[in-house]
Structure formats: C-alpha cells, structure tokens
Design a protein around this motif. Structure first.
Motif, short mmCIF file in Angstrom:
data_model
loop_
_atom_site.label_atom_id
_atom_site.label_comp_id
_atom_site.label_asym_id
_atom_site.label_seq_id
_atom_site.Cartn_x
_atom_site.Cartn_y
_atom_site.Cartn_z
N SER A 118 -22.50 9.48 -27.94
CA SER A 118 -23.46 8.85 -27.03
C SER A 118 -22.82 8.38 -25.73
O SER A 118 -23.52 8.04 -24.78
CB SER A 118 -24.14 7.67 -27.72
OG SER A 118 -23.16 6.70 -28.12
N VAL A 119 -21.47 8.34 -25.68
CA VAL A 119 -20.80 7.90 -24.45
C VAL A 119 -21.02 8.92 -23.35
O VAL A 119 -21.27 10.10 -23.61
CB VAL A 119 -19.28 7.71 -24.69
CG1 VAL A 119 -19.00 6.62 -25.68
CG2 VAL A 119 -18.64 9.02 -25.13
N LEU A 120 -20.97 8.46 -22.11
CA LEU A 120 -21.11 9.35 -20.97
C LEU A 120 -19.71 9.87 -20.62
O LEU A 120 -18.89 9.15 -20.05
CB LEU A 120 -21.73 8.62 -19.78
CG LEU A 120 -23.07 7.92 -20.04
CD1 LEU A 120 -23.64 7.34 -18.77
CD2 LEU A 120 -24.07 8.89 -20.67
N PHE A 121 -19.45 11.11 -20.96
CA PHE A 121 -18.09 11.63 -20.84
C PHE A 121 -18.10 13.09 -20.40
O PHE A 121 -18.91 13.90 -20.87
CB PHE A 121 -17.38 11.52 -22.19
CG PHE A 121 -16.00 12.15 -22.20
CD1 PHE A 121 -14.93 11.53 -21.59
CD2 PHE A 121 -15.82 13.38 -22.83
CE1 PHE A 121 -13.68 12.12 -21.61
CE2 PHE A 121 -14.56 13.97 -22.85
CZ PHE A 121 -13.49 13.34 -22.24
N SER A 122 -17.20 13.41 -19.48
CA SER A 122 -16.96 14.80 -19.10
C SER A 122 -15.50 14.91 -18.69
O SER A 122 -14.94 14.00 -18.08
CB SER A 122 -17.87 15.23 -17.94
OG SER A 122 -17.49 14.57 -16.75
N ALA A 123 -14.88 16.03 -19.04
CA ALA A 123 -13.46 16.18 -18.73
C ALA A 123 -13.04 17.64 -18.87
O ALA A 123 -13.70 18.43 -19.57
CB ALA A 123 -12.60 15.32 -19.66
N GLN A 124 -11.96 17.98 -18.18
CA GLN A 124 -11.25 19.22 -18.43
C GLN A 124 -10.11 18.88 -19.37
O GLN A 124 -9.30 17.99 -19.09
CB GLN A 124 -10.70 19.80 -17.12
CG GLN A 124 -11.75 20.26 -16.12
CD GLN A 124 -12.39 21.60 -16.49
OE1 GLN A 124 -11.97 22.25 -17.45
NE2 GLN A 124 -13.41 21.99 -15.76
N ILE A 125 -10.02 19.58 -20.49
CA ILE A 125 -8.99 19.30 -21.49
C ILE A 125 -8.21 20.58 -21.77
O ILE A 125 -8.80 21.62 -22.08
CB ILE A 125 -9.59 18.76 -22.80
CG1 ILE A 125 -10.35 17.45 -22.52
CG2 ILE A 125 -8.51 18.52 -23.85
CD1 ILE A 125 -11.05 16.87 -23.75
N GLY A 126 -6.90 20.49 -21.66
CA GLY A 126 -6.07 21.66 -21.92
C GLY A 126 -4.87 21.69 -20.99
O GLY A 126 -4.42 20.66 -20.49
N PHE A 127 -4.37 22.91 -20.74
CA PHE A 127 -3.19 23.07 -19.90
C PHE A 127 -3.55 23.96 -18.71
O PHE A 127 -4.28 23.52 -17.84
CB PHE A 127 -2.04 23.64 -20.74
CG PHE A 127 -1.62 22.72 -21.86
CD1 PHE A 127 -0.82 21.62 -21.61
CD2 PHE A 127 -2.05 22.94 -23.16
CE1 PHE A 127 -0.44 20.75 -22.63
CE2 PHE A 127 -1.68 22.08 -24.19
CZ PHE A 127 -0.88 20.99 -23.92
N TRP A 128 -3.07 25.19 -18.66
CA TRP A 128 -3.35 26.05 -17.51
C TRP A 128 -4.81 26.51 -17.49
O TRP A 128 -5.41 26.65 -16.44
CB TRP A 128 -2.42 27.26 -17.52
CG TRP A 128 -2.56 28.14 -16.31
CD1 TRP A 128 -3.18 29.36 -16.22
CD2 TRP A 128 -2.08 27.87 -14.99
NE1 TRP A 128 -3.12 29.86 -14.95
CE2 TRP A 128 -2.44 28.96 -14.17
CE3 TRP A 128 -1.38 26.81 -14.42
CZ2 TRP A 128 -2.11 29.02 -12.82
CZ3 TRP A 128 -1.06 26.88 -13.07
CH2 TRP A 128 -1.42 27.97 -12.28
N GLN A 129 -5.38 26.76 -18.66
CA GLN A 129 -6.77 27.18 -18.76
C GLN A 129 -7.55 26.12 -19.55
O GLN A 129 -7.91 26.33 -20.71
CB GLN A 129 -6.87 28.54 -19.45
CG GLN A 129 -6.28 29.70 -18.67
CD GLN A 129 -7.19 30.14 -17.53
OE1 GLN A 129 -8.32 29.69 -17.39
NE2 GLN A 129 -6.68 31.03 -16.68
#
Length: 280
Positions: A118-129
């Motif tokens: 339910s949290v408002l969350f967005s992110a890029q997770i990882g390394f090069w890709q």
C-alpha cells in the motif's frame, strides 16, 4: 619506503576529506566538487596498495629496504575492499532476485514489476539493466498525469545508469567509512543524483506535476540500500525534499561541460604507479 608511501597516501586522503563541504554553486559545480572529494582519496589508497604489491616485499626503493609489514598491509586493505565489494554485490543480487518474483506489468509501453504493497513506491532496482518496480498503492493513488511524471523520473535513472554507478560509489563509501565527511559526501551525491533525474524528467513532463508527485510520494523504501536502488522518493532530511522542489520550480540551469581539474585529480590518483619502476 613503501611504508612512507602508504602513510603519505593516508595523510593526503585524510586532509582532503577534511576540506569543508559547502553545498553551494550550480549543480555541475557541486557534482564535480563532491565527486572529486569522494572518489580521489580512496582511489589514491587503492592505487598505492596496488603499487606496493607490484613492487613486492623484497628489494629496495630510494635506498631504503622494502619490508613485509607494508606489503602485508597493502594486501590486507585490498582484501577487505574485495570482501566488502562481494558483500554489497551479494546484497544487490538478492534484491534483484526478490524483485523478479514480483508479477510483471506494462506501464506506459514499458515493462515493470508490481509490488503488492500500500506504500507509494517506485524505483529502478538492479545494476546495469535495472527493472522498474512500482507499488499497488502508487497505481491506486496517482492519476495518469502524476504517474507519468514519476515514471519519467525513473526513466532518467535508467538513462544515466544510476544504479550501476552508485553501486560502485556505494562500495567506495564502505571502504572509506573511516575517513572524514564520507557520509556527508555520500548524501550530497544522492541528492545531486535525484536533482539530475528531476531535471531530465522535467524536460519530458510538466515540472509542477513532478513537484506535486514528489510531495505525494514520500514513503519508506522496501529496499534499504541506495547503492542499487534509485527510488523516486524515500525518507530523507526535509531540506533535501525542499531543495528538490525548489529546483523543479526554479528556472532550469544550463548544463556546463565537465571541468578539466576534476580529471586532473583523477589522473593524480594513479600517480603511485609511477614509483614502481624505481623499485629494485
């Protein structure tokens, strides 16, 4: 002589990190100053250790006998640095594996992962890709325009490969946590990373929408390490949030070309390698 090299490098690294850190000037000036102060001391220490190892524990340099103490110290430093790198990489790998268990969805023509929270969350997770991860709460709360602004910000992190480069900077942070101002410089670089992503996104969407989205999406990140997770908004000192909003509402700053002095400092970090031919 090798011990003198190590002590000189340690003293220089400590003195440079004691330099006052004033967050003033343009984005480019702040980035170059913070990046130089953050990277040069550990680079100098690592290259010095490599130079000592290349010269070995036997022989002489400048008329002084080499010894096992400095040789062992250099190996110990690089060994600890290697272990910390593997530890951070393992944490990142586990985070990526966890991310891949989330169901895949399509957002604005791009694939991403859905976090059932339910949290408002967005992110890029990882390394090069890296992979885009958004929460169910974010999709249910934001309208199409504000969601588009958030996705534009995350696309900027992908464009600059922030997760890859900050993985290595996060490693540098760990191996030099004992140096002065390491955490202050790290936080400054994180802020400048977000300012850069905001500036890039503001060229794709309305900056006001981006600022409004930033005020709405302030939540705890499910991923603790910011070395391989570039989240739109996580818990941070209030002044960082205010600075990002002020930067979005202010006239856009013209990008300046990188200053040559920064590259000169980086090249100076490899200077200890010049001493290797003088070892006999």
């Amino acid at each position: 002589m090798h011990l003198a090299m190590i002590l000189t490098a340690l003293g220089l690294a400590w003195c440079l990190r004691c330099t006052g850190l004033e967050p003033s000037g343009t984005w480019t000036q702040r980035w170059q100053r913070s990046f130089g102060l953050f990277l040069f001391p550990p680079l100098l220490l690592i290259v010095t250790a490599i130079a000592v190892i290349c010269m070995g524990a036997d022989g002489k340099m400048g008329g002084l006998q080499a010894g096992w103490f400095s040789y062992s110290f250099a190996w110990g430093f690089l060994g600890v640095a290697g272990i910390l790198c593997l530890k951070l990489a393992h944490e990142g790998w586990r985070s990526v594996q966890q991310t891949r268990t989330y169901p895949q969805i399509e957002l604005e023509g791009k694939l991403g992962r859905l976090l059932n929270a339910s949290v408002l969350f967005s992110a890029q997770i990882g390394f090069w890709q890296p992979e885009l991860v958004v929460s169910q709460g974010l999709l249910e709360t934001l309208d199409r325009d504000h969601l588009e602004a958030v996705l534009a910000h995350e696309q900027a992190h992908y464009y600059y490969r922030d997760t890859f480069w900050f993985f290595w900077l996060g490693w540098v942070r760990q191996i030099t946590a004992w140096l002065p101002n390491t955490e202050a410089l790290w936080q400054e670089l994180l802020l400048l990373r977000e300012l850069r992503a905001d500036r890039w996104a503001a060229q794709q969407v309305d900056p006001l929408l981006l600022a409004e989205s930033l005020l709405l999406v302030v939540s705890v990140s499910p991923v603790q390490s910011e070395s391989f997770c570039a989240a739109f908004s996580a818990v941070a000192p209030r002044n960082r949030l205010e600075e990002r909003i002020e930067a979005l509402l202010a006239p856009s700053e013209e990008s300046a070309s990188p200053s040559l002095w920064l590259w000169h400092w980086i090249l100076l970090g490899f200077l200890p390698l010049v001493t290797v031919p003088f070892h006999t």
